[in-house]
Write a protein that holds these residues in place. Structure first.
Motif, PDB file in Angstrom:
ATOM      1  N   ALA A  41       0.848  -1.185   0.000  1.00  0.00           N
ATOM      2  CA  ALA A  41       0.000   0.000   0.000  1.00  0.00           C
ATOM      3  C   ALA A  41       0.888   1.241   0.000  1.00  0.00           C
ATOM      4  O   ALA A  41       1.685   1.439   0.925  1.00  0.00           O
ATOM      5  CB  ALA A  41      -0.919   0.006   1.219  1.00  0.00           C
ATOM      6  N   LEU A  42       0.765   2.064  -1.026  1.00  0.00           N
ATOM      7  CA  LEU A  42       1.613   3.243  -1.197  1.00  0.00           C
ATOM      8  C   LEU A  42       0.740   4.482  -1.353  1.00  0.00           C
ATOM      9  O   LEU A  42      -0.217   4.482  -2.130  1.00  0.00           O
ATOM     10  CB  LEU A  42       2.501   3.082  -2.442  1.00  0.00           C
ATOM     11  CG  LEU A  42       3.345   1.802  -2.510  1.00  0.00           C
ATOM     12  CD1 LEU A  42       4.003   1.677  -3.874  1.00  0.00           C
ATOM     13  CD2 LEU A  42       4.397   1.801  -1.402  1.00  0.00           C
ATOM     14  N   TRP A  76      -7.006  -9.809   5.282  1.00  0.00           N
ATOM     15  CA  TRP A  76      -7.104  -8.473   5.862  1.00  0.00           C
ATOM     16  C   TRP A  76      -5.688  -7.983   6.169  1.00  0.00           C
ATOM     17  O   TRP A  76      -4.802  -8.775   6.520  1.00  0.00           O
ATOM     18  CB  TRP A  76      -7.893  -8.491   7.168  1.00  0.00           C
ATOM     19  CG  TRP A  76      -9.380  -8.488   7.038  1.00  0.00           C
ATOM     20  CD1 TRP A  76     -10.201  -7.393   7.025  1.00  0.00           C
ATOM     21  CD2 TRP A  76     -10.261  -9.620   6.948  1.00  0.00           C
ATOM     22  NE1 TRP A  76     -11.520  -7.784   6.921  1.00  0.00           N
ATOM     23  CE2 TRP A  76     -11.587  -9.135   6.869  1.00  0.00           C
ATOM     24  CE3 TRP A  76     -10.054 -10.995   6.913  1.00  0.00           C
ATOM     25  CZ2 TRP A  76     -12.695  -9.976   6.772  1.00  0.00           C
ATOM     26  CZ3 TRP A  76     -11.146 -11.835   6.807  1.00  0.00           C
ATOM     27  CH2 TRP A  76     -12.444 -11.327   6.739  1.00  0.00           C
ATOM     28  N   ALA A  77      -5.477  -6.676   6.061  1.00  0.00           N
ATOM     29  CA  ALA A  77      -4.195  -6.066   6.428  1.00  0.00           C
ATOM     30  C   ALA A  77      -4.445  -4.638   6.887  1.00  0.00           C
ATOM     31  O   ALA A  77      -5.432  -4.010   6.472  1.00  0.00           O
ATOM     32  CB  ALA A  77      -3.219  -6.083   5.255  1.00  0.00           C
ATOM     33  N   MET A  78      -3.569  -4.118   7.744  1.00  0.00           N
ATOM     34  CA  MET A  78      -3.714  -2.763   8.280  1.00  0.00           C
ATOM     35  C   MET A  78      -2.698  -1.844   7.636  1.00  0.00           C
ATOM     36  O   MET A  78      -1.530  -2.217   7.444  1.00  0.00           O
ATOM     37  CB  MET A  78      -3.547  -2.767   9.799  1.00  0.00           C
ATOM     38  CG  MET A  78      -4.633  -3.529  10.529  1.00  0.00           C
ATOM     39  SD  MET A  78      -4.453  -3.468  12.322  1.00  0.00           S
ATOM     40  CE  MET A  78      -5.845  -4.486  12.840  1.00  0.00           C
ATOM     41  N   VAL A  79      -3.134  -0.625   7.318  1.00  0.00           N
ATOM     42  CA  VAL A  79      -2.272   0.358   6.665  1.00  0.00           C
ATOM     43  C   VAL A  79      -2.378   1.695   7.384  1.00  0.00           C
ATOM     44  O   VAL A  79      -3.185   1.859   8.300  1.00  0.00           O
ATOM     45  CB  VAL A  79      -2.650   0.531   5.178  1.00  0.00           C
ATOM     46  CG1 VAL A  79      -2.411  -0.748   4.412  1.00  0.00           C
ATOM     47  CG2 VAL A  79      -4.097   0.975   5.030  1.00  0.00           C
ATOM     48  N   SER A  92      -5.108  -1.611  -7.542  1.00  0.00           N
ATOM     49  CA  SER A  92      -6.236  -0.720  -7.301  1.00  0.00           C
ATOM     50  C   SER A  92      -5.727   0.598  -6.746  1.00  0.00           C
ATOM     51  O   SER A  92      -4.647   0.662  -6.148  1.00  0.00           O
ATOM     52  CB  SER A  92      -7.229  -1.330  -6.296  1.00  0.00           C
ATOM     53  OG  SER A  92      -7.631  -2.627  -6.683  1.00  0.00           O
ATOM     54  N   VAL A  93      -6.517   1.635  -6.927  1.00  0.00           N
ATOM     55  CA  VAL A  93      -6.204   2.923  -6.324  1.00  0.00           C
ATOM     56  C   VAL A  93      -7.460   3.424  -5.628  1.00  0.00           C
ATOM     57  O   VAL A  93      -8.535   3.507  -6.228  1.00  0.00           O
ATOM     58  CB  VAL A  93      -5.674   3.933  -7.368  1.00  0.00           C
ATOM     59  CG1 VAL A  93      -6.645   4.117  -8.517  1.00  0.00           C
ATOM     60  CG2 VAL A  93      -5.349   5.260  -6.708  1.00  0.00           C
ATOM     61  N   ARG A 138      10.315  -4.499   0.293  1.00  0.00           N
ATOM     62  CA  ARG A 138      10.459  -3.772   1.555  1.00  0.00           C
ATOM     63  C   ARG A 138       9.121  -3.214   2.048  1.00  0.00           C
ATOM     64  O   ARG A 138       8.884  -3.142   3.252  1.00  0.00           O
ATOM     65  CB  ARG A 138      11.438  -2.612   1.358  1.00  0.00           C
ATOM     66  CG  ARG A 138      12.870  -3.001   1.224  1.00  0.00           C
ATOM     67  CD  ARG A 138      13.601  -2.956   2.538  1.00  0.00           C
ATOM     68  NE  ARG A 138      13.584  -1.633   3.149  1.00  0.00           N
ATOM     69  CZ  ARG A 138      14.256  -1.331   4.259  1.00  0.00           C
ATOM     70  NH1 ARG A 138      14.991  -2.249   4.829  1.00  0.00           N
ATOM     71  NH2 ARG A 138      14.183  -0.122   4.787  1.00  0.00           N
ATOM     72  N   ARG A 139       8.255  -2.820   1.125  1.00  0.00           N
ATOM     73  CA  ARG A 139       6.986  -2.187   1.499  1.00  0.00           C
ATOM     74  C   ARG A 139       5.840  -3.191   1.629  1.00  0.00           C
ATOM     75  O   ARG A 139       4.693  -2.794   1.850  1.00  0.00           O
ATOM     76  CB  ARG A 139       6.597  -1.133   0.463  1.00  0.00           C
ATOM     77  CG  ARG A 139       7.646  -0.079   0.192  1.00  0.00           C
ATOM     78  CD  ARG A 139       8.006   0.729   1.416  1.00  0.00           C
ATOM     79  NE  ARG A 139       6.941   1.625   1.847  1.00  0.00           N
ATOM     80  CZ  ARG A 139       7.056   2.519   2.836  1.00  0.00           C
ATOM     81  NH1 ARG A 139       8.203   2.591   3.505  1.00  0.00           N
ATOM     82  NH2 ARG A 139       6.050   3.281   3.173  1.00  0.00           N
ATOM     83  N   SER A 140       6.130  -4.482   1.522  1.00  0.00           N
ATOM     84  CA  SER A 140       5.082  -5.495   1.613  1.00  0.00           C
ATOM     85  C   SER A 140       4.501  -5.548   3.025  1.00  0.00           C
ATOM     86  O   SER A 140       5.223  -5.422   4.016  1.00  0.00           O
ATOM     87  CB  SER A 140       5.626  -6.869   1.236  1.00  0.00           C
ATOM     88  OG  SER A 140       6.051  -6.889  -0.105  1.00  0.00           O
TER      89      SER A 140
END
Length: 541
Positions: free
Chosen positions: A9-10, A427-430, A58-59, A130-132
């Protein structure tokens, strides 16, 4: 082989949102007209990224935050090789997309500069790795089935259909007069020349080490949770005589129970009838609970006795006896601690706000609907704000952890309970754990998919999603909530966005068909079957 589910997620520059969306649409247009590859310039994605099962780009538009660019991937093997394969397939397109994203403020900033500069040539795979994000909960529908195995077994299934249909063009079909055992022998002989791997033993879907690891992680989590819940009792037992300690526990527990009886009922208009009962659940698990308590004491005493001997200089008998007594008093206090947490939680839940009619952009809704139902599979992505509060933070993280560990034990046969439509979900938290993402690759329509969840797994769904702002009214983390079918589906639609790029490596296969192919292949790997086994096996043909 290990299966991996992850997401990246960026944050996106607000002024680049439209440009990034157009880049995703252009990438999608390189495929065939349907949303999962096939013919056309993008068909070689299967060979250039041989590990991927499902992938989406997706964005999410920004309302409370800047827009968010999310890469979701489900693949075989470790992340490193996958990111390298993905870069080799669509590296220039990914680099253009990353240039629409904001430079991270942490230590990854220099790495971002090396890949996003106008003349950058540095590989982008290390940055994506790294951003995974690690999922808080994930489910693998056809667990242990590599993509190559799924495709190979489906090819075998199609060969059996051809053989059964075309065995004798000029006369009666010979298979109609054979017994199940004879059908197996004849069919195996017919397809074996093209599928030599039928002579090889089938790969183990869940290796022994992985199986043991799943159980060890679950048991370790429960032991740690019980110890944490026992801590208040452990300290009180050191400061009070046991008679007063017991009186205090009884008085506090009765007081909490009376308060819960008064506020535990649903608020007017929010109760949904359900068969789930905490009392029934407790008594159904009473024997495993007693066995666990005995195991907990054994493990805790084995660990605590040497530490007690070291700290107090007591002999083994005194340290062992003292440790057992101390732990038992801690366990006696755990129900009171749990009751207190439940009371605190219920007070918070009664004050929660929910959305009766979440707004949905009609343009985005039409675009989502336009991209759905082209093939038997569909994709869903959701992003919601997480409710604040320290208790909520602890319970949701612990609840997600426990739910994920339980799924690893229970969901092993290709299905999630009685639901047979889910391939991969997580599910994941950002955003510093202030937002919750959910992604799912599933069969049938979006409506039927959520109806399936609402009817068969509303408690687990409520536990996983009740932390979302605006979620339907919930009781005790698992009751009501997602059972508010219409309200929940409107809330879920409100949290979704268009899946601008979505890829499936086996676009015509349902989760049920994959398991059917697996059972047929397992039968054909055997040179002979007994009459009973053949009669069962033939049901899948």
């Amino acid at each position: 082989m290990r299966q991996t589910t992850l997401s990246v997620a960026l944050e996106v520059k607000p002024e680049s949102y439209d440009h990034l969306s157009s880049l995703l649409d252009k990438l999608r247009e390189k495929r065939s007209a349907d949303p999962s590859g096939g013919t056309g310039p993008f068909a070689d994605f299967l060979t250039r990224v041989p590990a991927v099962h499902f992938m989406s780009l997706s964005v999410y538009p920004g309302f409370d935050y800047d827009p968010l660019f999310v890469i979701e991937a489900n693949f075989d093997g470790a992340p490193g090789p996958f990111w390298g394969q993905l870069e080799s397939a669509i590296g220039p397109e990914l680099r253009s997309m990353l240039r629409c994203c904001k430079r991270p403020l942490d230590n990854d900033g220099p790495l971002f500069d090396s890949i996003a500069a106008p003349d950058a040539r540095a590989p982008i795979a290390p940055y994506l790795e790294r951003r995974s994000l690690t999922p808080t909960v994930f489910h693998h529908g056809n667990r242990g089935m590599t993509r190559d195995r799924i495709l190979a077994e489906h090819k075998l299934f199609e060969a059996t259909r051809v053989e059964l249909r075309c065995a004798n063009h000029e006369g009666p079909n010979p298979y109609r007069v054979l017994t199940p055992r004879q059908i197996h022998a004849k069919l195996r002989a017919a397809v074996h020349p093209d599928f030599a791997w039928l002579d090889q033993p089938p790969p183990t879907r869940i290796p022994l080490a992985e199986n043991i690891g799943d159980w060890v992680r679950l048991i370790s989590f429960i032991v740690a949770a019980v110890f944490v819940l026992s801590i208040p009792g452990l300290f009180l037992s050191l400061a009070m005589p046991w008679e007063r300690y017991l009186i205090l526990l009884v008085v506090v527990f009765i007081g909490i129970a009376m308060l819960l009886k008064r506020i535990g009922v649903a608020l007017p208009g929010t109760e949904i009838a359900t068969k789930f009962s905490f009392l029934k659940f407790f008594f159904s698990q009473l024997v495993p609970l007693l066995l666990f308590v005995a195991g907990y004491l054994v493990v805790a005493v084995a660990i605590g006795t040497p530490l007690s001997m070291l700290a107090t200089a007591r002999n083994f008998d005194a340290a062992w006896h003292g440790m057992v007594t101390w732990l038992l008093w801690g366990l006696a206090g755990a129900p009171v601690v749990i009751a207190g947490i439940v009371l605190w939680l219920r007070v918070i839940e009664r004050r929660d706000a929910s959305q009766d009619a979440p707004p949905v952009d009609p343009v985005m809704l039409r675009e989502m609907a336009r991209r759905e139902d082209w093939i038997p599979q569909n994709h869903m992505g959701s992003l919601v704000l997480i409710k604040p509060g320290i208790l909520r933070m602890i319970l949701i993280r612990a609840g997600h952890r426990l739910l994920g560990l339980v799924l690893r034990i229970q969901a092993r046969s290709g299905y999630l309970g009685s639901m047979r439509t889910i391939h991969f979900a997580h599910w994941a938290m950002v955003n510093n754990k202030s937002r919750l993402m959910f992604f799912s690759n599933f069969d049938q329509t979006w409506e039927s998919y959520l109806d399936d969840f609402i009817e068969k797994a509303h408690a687990g769904l409520t536990l996983a999603w009740c932390c979302g702002v605006g979620f339907p009214p919930t009781r005790f983390l698992v009751k009501d909530g997602a059972s508010h079918g219409r309200q929940f589906k409107e809330w879920a639609r409100h949290s979704m966005t268009v899946s601008r790029f979505w890829y499936s490596a086996y676009k015509d296969l349902t989760a049920e068909q994959i398991e059917r192919n697996f059972r047929i292949a397992i039968g054909l790997r055997k040179r002979t079957l007994s009459d009973k086994d053949a009669a069962l096996w033939i049901n899948d043909l």
